[in-house]
Design a protein around this motif. Structure first.
Motif, PDB file in Angstrom:
ATOM      1  N   PRO A 372       0.769  -1.256  -0.053  1.00 11.72           N
ATOM      2  CA  PRO A 372       0.082  -0.002   0.112  1.00 11.72           C
ATOM      3  C   PRO A 372       0.883   1.356   0.068  1.00 11.72           C
ATOM      4  CG  PRO A 372      -0.895  -1.641   1.536  1.00 11.72           C
ATOM      5  CD  PRO A 372       0.478  -2.317   1.253  1.00 11.72           C
ATOM      6  N   ASN A 373       2.125   1.261   0.535  1.00  9.79           N
ATOM      7  CA  ASN A 373       2.886   2.447   0.377  1.00  9.79           C
ATOM      8  C   ASN A 373       3.630   2.717  -1.044  1.00  9.79           C
ATOM      9  OD1 ASN A 373       4.671   0.184   1.147  1.00  9.79           O
ATOM     10  ND2 ASN A 373       6.316   1.877   1.791  1.00  9.79           N
ATOM     11  N   ILE A 374       3.586   1.768  -1.782  1.00  7.01           N
ATOM     12  CA  ILE A 374       4.368   1.659  -3.116  1.00  7.01           C
ATOM     13  C   ILE A 374       3.223   1.864  -4.177  1.00  7.01           C
ATOM     14  CG2 ILE A 374       5.913   0.498  -4.720  1.00  7.01           C
ATOM     15  CD1 ILE A 374       7.260  -0.961  -2.505  1.00  7.01           C
ATOM     16  N   TYR A 375       3.294   2.900  -4.728  1.00  8.51           N
ATOM     17  CA  TYR A 375       2.658   3.471  -5.860  1.00  8.51           C
ATOM     18  C   TYR A 375       3.224   3.222  -7.391  1.00  8.51           C
ATOM     19  CZ  TYR A 375      -0.475   5.516  -1.924  1.00  8.51           C
ATOM     20  OH  TYR A 375      -0.829   5.519  -0.598  1.00  8.51           O
ATOM     21  N   ALA A 376       2.166   3.541  -8.291  1.00  6.38           N
ATOM     22  CA  ALA A 376       2.897   3.596  -9.771  1.00  6.38           C
ATOM     23  C   ALA A 376       1.953   4.523 -10.400  1.00  6.38           C
ATOM     24  CB  ALA A 376       2.759   2.239 -10.286  1.00  6.38           C
TER      25      ALA A 376
END
Length: 571
Positions: A372-376
């Motif tokens: 949830p803390n890694i976005y694209a």
């Protein structure tokens, strides 16, 4: 039993059914007991949903050790449109953000995409106007130009725009910019390799904005014979005498027409039955017709089979799918491969963290990966590969990353415009007829032919159309396609209208300057209005005006025949 959102919904429905069974009158619906029960049910559902999320997160993070403190609020990998805007927003709201770029600031758009292509298209368009000089009452016009100088102008345009995306500018904005190669080593750590050595940053959140690159199909002989892509075509200083363009999408079509106008003999090969396959058939035909008139050889339904050298010259062997796959040989001097783009998914830690990725990185509606803390965001995330959608996504990832769990937003793709900068220009927002039919969405079509527009006639650009899809019998806009001069600029009015719920009646009611191309937007609204005129009310109006003239008649009928679609709305 695993608790899912469907399970929660089932529990909620059962609870509500049980509550209504004890209601003895309509006033019971608003009784304190029922209201408190509904409130508690809502709180319970929210609590259970949060608990489910917590369990899932705990599972995905299980093997990683979370730091007790962080060097950064956000680390952004990639300084293209998505990365730049994400970093800008983070710095603007005083978060500590690091932006990492291993190549050039500005990404594809500045260096190999939007900016150089539009600069080259502009030079080529000037030449096309000179070739049409007689249409403007000018007996003869001739341009003496050097291809290398035209390409040098492209580089000057890039240099002029470059400061907007530079390290200095973003440093001044409060962004920590590092030029190096980033690799995600855990959900909270990023390792950065620079010319000075290695460093590791801890961060609460990470945004992957690594973009995309030209896709090169595995056609036999292509690698050996050599090829151009949208990455390296800007290095040319000698014009190809015979240019082969592989691909009939936006990039291939823009470059095919541009190089033809610059003097190359262009052959464009597309395996599908139309250019610009995502557009409606008549739009593709308008573009194809212009290409043919300008001397571009367009080979539709031709499949590239093999590249080879024959008698000292380069040759592409294609299969003519319209004629049973018969082989055709196309000699050429240079080939531009423009069959699509592939997301950059390798080399920065996706595999090590087991982040799912197919053609793009898999994300949820908040643009989060399985962590949830890694976005694209941007081309690496899809579903669109436009600079402006990358910037659009950047707002969501920046806000969601920095304010979750307190607040986050679902990415909204309901009103996405785009344009293909061929001549005639093609621009679209929302649905076209192809998509409406595929989705079984009812629609009504209104068309205005720009060949009837005064300004277009005066400018010598009297061609194209505006095509609007609306909800049947209503003025709500479902989608708009524009073909013609400055189509991308004209589309902006409809993007605003769709975004803010403005219908064709309001566009018709808005003053548009005469004479401008933008009047076409008002005229198509007028065509819609006539097609949806209240026939019964008009009959009564005619009888009323006959009565006012002193004419006595039992009934006066107004003709139900409406002006043809495309006729100009009366000024």
């Amino acid at each position: 039993m695993e608790i899912t959102s469907h399970t929660l919904l089932a529990f909620a429905i059962l609870a509500l059914i049980g509550a209504f069974f004890v209601i003895e009158s309509l006033t019971g619906i608003l009784s304190p007991a029922i209201l408190v029960s509904l409130f508690l049910l809502g709180i319970s559902l929210l609590a259970v949903r949060k608990a489910v999320e917590w369990v899932k997160n705990r599972k995905v993070y299980a093997k990683w050790r979370k730091p007790s403190a962080f060097d950064r609020n956000l680390v952004v990998i990639g300084a293209g449109s998505a990365g730049l805007v994400t970093a800008y927003i983070a710095a603007a709201i005083k978060a500590k953000v690091t932006l990492v770029e291993k190549h050039k600031m500005g990404g594809d758009c500045l260096n190999t995409g939007c900016v150089p292509s539009k600069a080259l298209i502009r030079s080529a368009k000037l030449l096309s106007h000179m070739s049409r000089s007689k249409e403007f009452g000018i007996r003869e016009a001739h341009a003496d130009f050097d291809f290398a100088e035209v390409m040098e102008r492209v580089q000057r345009v890039i240099k002029r725009v470059e400061p907007h995306d530079s390290v200095d500018r973003y440093t001044e904005l409060g962004v920590d910019v590092i030029q190096g190669e980033a690799k995600i080593t855990s959900p909270w750590t990023v390792e950065i390799k620079t010319a000075e050595g290695m460093q590791t940053l801890t961060t609460r959140n990470i945004v992957i904005a690594t973009g995309a690159r030209p896709f090169v199909p595995p056609i036999p002989g292509l690698a050996e014979i050599g090829y151009l892509t949208s990455d390296n075509i800007w290095d040319l200083r000698e014009r190809p005498r015979r240019l082969l363009v592989l691909g009939g999408g936006p990039i291939g079509s823009e470059m095919a027409q541009t190089f033809s106008r610059l003097g190359s003999q262009v052959t464009q090969v597309e395996r599908r039955p139309r250019l610009l396959i995502r557009e409606d058939p008549e739009v593709s035909e308008m573009v194809n017709e212009r290409f043919r008139s300008e001397g571009i050889k367009v080979l539709l339904e031709h499949k590239a089979k093999q590249f080879l050298m024959e008698n000292g010259e380069k040759v592409l062997v294609v299969e003519d799918l319209q004629n049973g796959g018969v082989e055709v040989r196309i000699p050429f001097d240079a080939v531009l491969v423009a069959v699509g783009r592939a997301a950059n998914l390798k080399g920065f830690g996706l595999e090590e963290l087991e982040i799912p990725a197919g053609r793009t990185i898999e994300t949820n509606k908040f643009l989060q990966t399985i962590y949830p803390n890694i976005y694209a965001a941007g081309d690496v995330a899809g579903p669109f590969q436009f600079t402006h959608t990358a910037a659009h996504q950047a707002w969501y990832v920046a806000i969601n990353a920095l304010f979750d769990p307190f607040k986050k937003f679902q990415a909204d793709y309901s009103v996405i415009p785009w344009a293909t900068f061929v001549d005639p220009e093609v621009a679209r927002v929302g649905l076209n007829e192809l998509e409406a039919k595929e989705r079984n969405i009812p629609y009504e079509v209104t068309v205005y032919g720009i060949d009837d527009l005064d300004r277009a006639i005066a400018d010598g650009e009297a061609h194209g159309m505006i095509k609007v899809l609306t909800v049947p019998k209503k003025d709500k806009i479902l989608g708009v396609t524009i073909v013609g001069e400055h189509a991308g600029d004209l589309l902006a009015e409809y993007v605003v209208a769709m975004r803010h719920g403005i219908g064709l009646n309001k566009i018709l009611d808005t003053i548009h300057i005469y004479p401008t191309l933008a009047e076409a937007n008002k005229y198509v609204a007028g065509n819609w209005k006539r097609a949806n005129a209240p026939a019964g009310l008009l009959r009564w109006s005619e009888r009323f005006h006959s009565w006012r003239r002193g004419i006595k008649t039992k009934e006066t009928r107004v003709s139900k025949t409406l002006p043809p679609v495309g006729e100009k709305y009366s000024r």
